[in-house]
Design an enzyme around this catalytic site. Structure first.
Site, mmCIF file in Angstrom:
data_model
loop_
_atom_site.group_PDB
_atom_site.id
_atom_site.type_symbol
_atom_site.label_atom_id
_atom_site.label_comp_id
_atom_site.label_asym_id
_atom_site.label_seq_id
_atom_site.Cartn_x
_atom_site.Cartn_y
_atom_site.Cartn_z
ATOM 1 N N ARG A 141 -22.768 -1.886 -60.341
ATOM 2 C CA ARG A 141 -21.457 -1.301 -60.589
ATOM 3 C C ARG A 141 -21.659 0.085 -61.204
ATOM 4 N NH1 ARG A 141 -21.366 -6.672 -62.141
ATOM 5 N NH2 ARG A 141 -19.815 -7.977 -61.075
ATOM 6 N N HIS B 280 -17.409 2.039 -56.093
ATOM 7 C CA HIS B 280 -17.386 0.592 -55.874
ATOM 8 C C HIS B 280 -17.386 0.255 -54.386
ATOM 9 C CE1 HIS B 280 -17.259 -3.106 -58.183
ATOM 10 N NE2 HIS B 280 -16.466 -3.630 -57.280
ATOM 11 N N TYR C 46 -17.394 -11.111 -48.386
ATOM 12 C CA TYR C 46 -18.056 -10.119 -47.540
ATOM 13 C C TYR C 46 -18.434 -10.673 -46.166
ATOM 14 C CZ TYR C 46 -18.446 -7.611 -51.940
ATOM 15 O OH TYR C 46 -18.146 -6.988 -53.135
#
Length: 302
Positions: free
Chosen positions: A118, A249, A284
């Site tokens: 991140r 991100h 995902y």
């Protein structure tokens, strides 16, 4: 800062109930306030959770009162949205534009796509957590307070070498100036008084200029401003002609998606991302289906 956010929510809570003292209120009033946020203010799930945390902090840490378990309030509905993912050519185009950015901006931008970190995990990276020989990065105190290990891409080794050398030069100058101490989490500075001045605890990506710590009033280097990285990514995406909303991100999302497309096990990707539940990583997998759920359109049969 978290404390300012908490104070703001506590003020909202007290005003909502006609400025009654919170010690004279309890779980019922807290649930009424949280339901109001969901039904009338239409706040997001994360915002409602933030308000709940502030109220719990008020009662437990300030008033020393323990509230019963609260579950009788309307929860904000968390929208189910698919993450924005860049294609490999789009990532390449973005990074070509980033190549002209001053260091270490370019290196930081490559970390979410190269490691799955991140943005805040990248800018807060400490020297001791970069292992050049094993090509590893230890991510400390990630989301949920967990540590994890991810890879350091071979293509970033030289840039990281240069950044650490540059950072060491600044550190030596800071030692001479008496400004080498750095903020440490969880009262570690009290437990280990010498640690804030040690090389290993320094931020890899420190700011060029000193700043005054609002808590201790000490003048020292903070980590680089994350907003600076966000601005560069947005600018690079525009220059690259990428129509999708793109942020650091987005590169983390692309990292996970491209690993799954390359055939890596979802559990491995889960560990690299630091997800507690594999269900979070499963989002995902939508890209692994061709088109809508892998269905071939009837138009293609004409």
């Amino acid at each position: 800062m978290p404390e300012k956010t908490y104070v703001s929510w506590i003020r909202h809570y007290i005003i909502f109930h006609g400025k009654r003292h919170p010690a004279r209120m309890g779980a019922i009033e807290a649930e009424q306030f949280l339901s109001y946020l969901a039904n009338e203010r239409h706040v997001s799930s994360s915002t409602q959770n933030q308000a709940l945390s502030a109220i719990l902090f008020l009662y437990r840490e300030v008033l020393m009162l323990e509230l019963p378990w609260m579950d009788n309030f309307e929860r904000s509905k968390k929208p189910k949205r698919l993450p924005v993912v860049l294609t490999t050519p789009e990532v390449q185009a973005l990074l070509r534009e980033v190549a002209v950015a001053p260091e270490p901006i370019g290196l930081i931008i490559k970390l979410p796509y190269g490691t799955g970190m991140r943005l805040m995990e990248a800018v807060r990276l400490r020297v001791k957590d970069v292992e050049l020989t094993r090509q590893e990065i230890v991510v400390r105190d990630g989301k949920g307070g967990k540590d994890r290990v991810t890879m350091l891409p071979g293509s970033l080794l030289e840039a990281m070498h240069h950044q650490l050398a540059r950072r060491r030069k600044w550190y030596d100058e800071d030692i001479l100036a008496g400004k080498a101490d750095v903020w440490l989490p969880d009262a570690l500075a009290v437990k280990y008084p010498g640690a804030p001045r040690e090389w290993g605890w320094q931020y890899v990506f420190a700011a060029r200029k000193y700043s005054v710590d609002s808590r201790s009033q000490a003048e020292r280097r903070h980590h680089i401003d994350e907003k600076q990285i966000q601005r560069y990514v947005k600018k690079a995406a525009l220059l690259a002609g990428i129509a999708k909303p793109t942020s650091p991100h987005t590169l983390r999302h692309s990292f996970a998606t491209h690993l799954l497309q390359a055939g890596y096990d979802i559990r491995t990707v889960q560990e690299l991302l630091g997800h507690s539940d594999v269900a979070t990583t499963m989002i995902y997998t939508h890209v692994l289906n061709k088109g809508g759920k892998g269905v071939i359109s009837p138009l293609d049969h004409l």
